[in-house]
Enzyme design. Structure first.
Site, short mmCIF file in Angstrom:
data_model
loop_
_atom_site.label_atom_id
_atom_site.label_comp_id
_atom_site.label_asym_id
_atom_site.label_seq_id
_atom_site.Cartn_x
_atom_site.Cartn_y
_atom_site.Cartn_z
N GLN A 8 -7.63 0.12 3.64
CA GLN A 8 -8.49 -0.47 4.67
C GLN A 8 -9.86 -0.89 4.12
OE1 GLN A 8 -7.82 -1.27 7.89
NE2 GLN A 8 -5.72 -0.50 7.79
N THR A 21 11.50 -8.08 -10.94
CA THR A 21 10.81 -9.33 -11.26
C THR A 21 9.58 -9.45 -10.37
OG1 THR A 21 12.88 -10.33 -11.91
CG2 THR A 21 11.07 -11.84 -11.38
N ASN A 67 -7.73 4.08 8.81
CA ASN A 67 -7.16 2.87 9.39
C ASN A 67 -7.28 2.80 10.90
OD1 ASN A 67 -5.26 5.02 8.62
ND2 ASN A 67 -3.81 3.88 9.86
N GLY A 69 0.81 -1.21 0.00
CA GLY A 69 0.00 0.00 0.00
C GLY A 69 0.85 1.26 0.00
N SER A 70 1.94 1.24 0.73
CA SER A 70 2.77 2.44 0.82
C SER A 70 3.34 2.82 -0.55
CB SER A 70 3.93 2.22 1.81
OG SER A 70 3.43 1.92 3.08
N SER A 118 -3.78 -2.90 -0.54
CA SER A 118 -2.70 -3.73 -0.01
C SER A 118 -3.26 -5.09 0.40
CB SER A 118 -2.09 -3.02 1.20
OG SER A 118 -1.04 -3.79 1.74
N CYS A 154 3.27 6.17 23.40
CA CYS A 154 4.21 5.08 23.66
C CYS A 154 4.14 4.03 22.57
CB CYS A 154 3.92 4.44 25.00
SG CYS A 154 4.75 5.32 26.32
N HIS A 203 -2.33 -7.56 2.35
CA HIS A 203 -2.31 -8.15 3.69
C HIS A 203 -3.42 -7.67 4.60
CE1 HIS A 203 -0.29 -4.93 6.21
NE2 HIS A 203 0.04 -4.49 5.02
C1 LIG Z 1 -4.74 3.41 5.19
C2 LIG Z 1 -3.44 2.74 4.94
N1 LIG Z 1 -2.66 3.15 3.94
C3 LIG Z 1 -1.47 2.57 3.67
C4 LIG Z 1 -1.00 1.52 4.42
C5 LIG Z 1 0.32 0.92 4.09
O1 LIG Z 1 0.19 -0.34 3.48
P1 LIG Z 1 1.42 -1.34 3.42
O2 LIG Z 1 1.66 -1.80 4.82
O3 LIG Z 1 0.98 -2.46 2.54
O4 LIG Z 1 2.57 -0.59 2.85
C6 LIG Z 1 -1.80 1.05 5.49
C7 LIG Z 1 -1.38 -0.09 6.33
O5 LIG Z 1 -0.57 -0.08 7.19
C8 LIG Z 1 -3.03 1.67 5.75
O6 LIG Z 1 -3.80 1.27 6.76
#
Ligand SMILES: Cc1ncc(COP(=O)(O)O)c(C=O)c1O
Lengths: 395, 147
Positions: free
Chosen positions: A179, A237, A151, A70-71, A199, A324, A201
């Protein structure tokens, strides 16, 4: 009892996703760029996965780019739209205060590169409005990026309305749907979405696999340079096992989306009702316009990390937006954007459910949390002052 | 969770000397709720011997803040107030078998809470004291403190 209630952080890979991945390690291990048959078999799997995402999102396979998560998809979406804007002399971007850091930090980098960024305020219910977007639009706006669902607090944003506002203004619209994907219906056509990140996962696919949907005609700029994979827009790849697992997970999640939501919403609502019955506890975000599995509350007078540790001791895996746990001195930027004072934001708890959670687990959480909260409150000098009236209750 | 040593987890899960002390001879409170940590320490002092006969604490904070408070109370109980003032944050952290780098400020808070309680005792009993003995040593990175 062990309860995993941190599915917004990441999920278990489903049996279906795992089954789709396993052959890709020792049988279909060719490089999809290779001309030989083993390579072509991998290329076929890659094409099928791309087709799955395109079909389920309402786009075309050529509009799907696989990324490392996702990032990366967020980074590439923003950089591409910004580059396109700059070519037209438009360097203003609209987003929101409570985006994921993958968005916020990319926007900070773009600001340093000369772009102007407007971050919309977050209303108390955690839902921004299309009017806010409309009011922030300028002649030089090149991009609006608003997350599909938050999120931390799970609130669902009015994506079709924002999409319409953007389309009418001729401004590109990106949504971070990390999300939402696999949990809420998505249709890039009906919702006027130009760019979308997801993303794997977060919906029982593997970690390290993401998708960037980019409408035809929007040129992508590379984040990773190298070979000609992904039409030259994302070198490296292809992660065939991951991509096949992601596609299988997405297909399964989309096929079961309504069923899962119908199962989860009552569990979520039961948790919300039970937790907010604890005195001086507040729900973060709109009670209904939220992800089917998201619960996020603040307990006054306690700190989130100690709460998480005690819950972990009881076998309950959850998350918090306290300083924290955020690794900085400040609590979650999302809770602060929502208007929670620092003191209150430190005492937050996020429980994020998935269809693998059982009603018994919800009962177990509800049986354990109140005792832990009162134990920590007993120990807390802040709670003592609140009780004695030396400090005003904020919630 | 492997974030913390077994000692930290023990003191976090089974904190020693936790609670309020209604008839304390000195009370010190340090930290700031805004930043996510507040420690309040209560001491009972034998006026004849200047020995700390009882200690209690209340803490709002993370696992290491609670564990540091608990450890600090154990380390000063039965000691003279002069010995208690020598308690350093490093000694608290070492007694806990170490703290993660970003949690060291919790041990600083514990050291400061002890000093604040002793200072309060001095003030209440009208005793003169050497300000140097109570001065903050400048190690504290915790927020809300001016140096
Ligand atoms: C709203 C949102 N954007 C982006 C990400 C980043 O995704 P990834 O962990 O696959 O890079 C997350 C997850 O941590 C997320 O909740």
């Amino acid at each position: 009892m062990n309860v995993y209630a941190d599915n917004a952080a990441t999920t278990a890979v489903s049996d279906t996703a795992l089954a789709a991945m396993l052959p890709c390690f020792q049988e279909i291990y060719g490089n999809p760029s290779s001309l030989h048959s083993p390579g072509q078999r991998a290329a076929e799997r890659l094409a099928a996965a791309r087709e799955t995402f395109a079909r389920r999102l309402g786009g075309d396979p050529r509009e799907i780019t696989f990324t490392s998560g996702g990032s990366e998809a967020d980074n590439q979406a923003l950089r591409s739209a910004a580059a396109l804007g700059a070519r037209k002399g438009k360097k203003h971007i609209i987003s929101t205060e409570f985006e994921h850091h993958a968005i916020l930090h990319t926007l900070e980098a773009l600001e340093k590169a000369g772009y102007e960024v407007t971050l919309l305020d977050i209303p108390p219910d955690g839902v921004v409005t299309a009017e806010q977007v409309k009011d922030a639009l300028r002649p030089d706006t090149c991009l609006v990026s608003v997350m599909f669902a938050n999120n931390e607090i799970g609130t669902i944003q009015p994506i079709p309305e924002i999409g319409r506002v953007c389309r009418e203004a001729g401004v590109l619209f990106h949504t971070d749907a990390v999300q939402a994907a696999g949990h809420l219906p998505i249709d890039v056509q009906a919702m006027d979405i130009d760019l979308l990140s997801l993303s794997a996962h977060k919906f029982h696919g593997p970690k390290g696999v993401g998708v960037l949907y980019a409408r035809k005609g929007i040129p992508l700029v590379n984040v990773i340079y190298g070979g000609a994979q992904e039409r030259g827009k994302r070198a490296g790849t292809e992660n065939i096992p991951g991509i096949c697992g992601a596609a299988a997970a997405f297909e399964e999640a989309c096929a079961n989306l309504e069923k899962n939501a119908a199962y989860l919403e009552p569990l979520r609502d039961k948790l919300i009702a039970g937790l907010t019955a604890i005195p001086h506890t507040v729900l973060n975000g709109d009670p209904k316009r939220r992800l089917p599995g998201n619960v996020n509350v603040c307990f006054e007078g306690i700190e989130g990390e100690s709460l998480l540790l005690l819950l972990d001791g009881k076998g309950i895996a959850a998350s918090s937006g306290s300083a924290c746990t955020s690794g900085s001195l400040d609590p979650s930027h999302v809770l602060l954007a929502l208007g929670r004072p620092h003191e209150v934001a430190h005492g937050s708890l996020r429980l994020s459910l998935c269809e693998y959670n059982t009603p018994e687990e919800i009962d177990y959480i509800l049986a354990e949390v109140p005792g832990i909260v009162s134990y920590l409150r007993e120990m807390s000098p802040v709670w003592d002052e609140l009780e004695q009236g030396k400090r005003p209750h904020l919630i | 969770m492997a974030l913390y040593s077994d000692k930290v987890m023990d003191h976090f899960q089974n904190p020693r000397n936790v609670g309020k002390m209604e008839d304390a001879d000195g009370v010190g409170e340090v930290g700031n709720a805004k930043c996510g940590d507040i420690m309040r320490m209560y001491i009972k002092v034998d006026p004849a011997t200047q020995v700390i006969t009882d200690v209690k604490f209340n803490t709002f904070g993370c696992g290491s803040a609670i564990a540091s408070s608990s450890m600090a109370t154990e380390m000063i109980k039965g000691k003279s107030i002069h010995e208690a003032l020598k308690l350093s944050n490093k000694a608290v952290a070492e007694a806990l078998d170490g703290l993660p780098a970003h949690k060291m400020h919790c041990s600083v808070l514990a050291e400061e809470a002890v000093r604040a309680a002793v200072k309060d005792y001095y003030d209440r009993t009208g005793q003169a004291y050497d300000p140097a003995e109570l001065a903050c040593d400048g190690h504290c990175e915790s927020c809300g403190h001016e140096h």
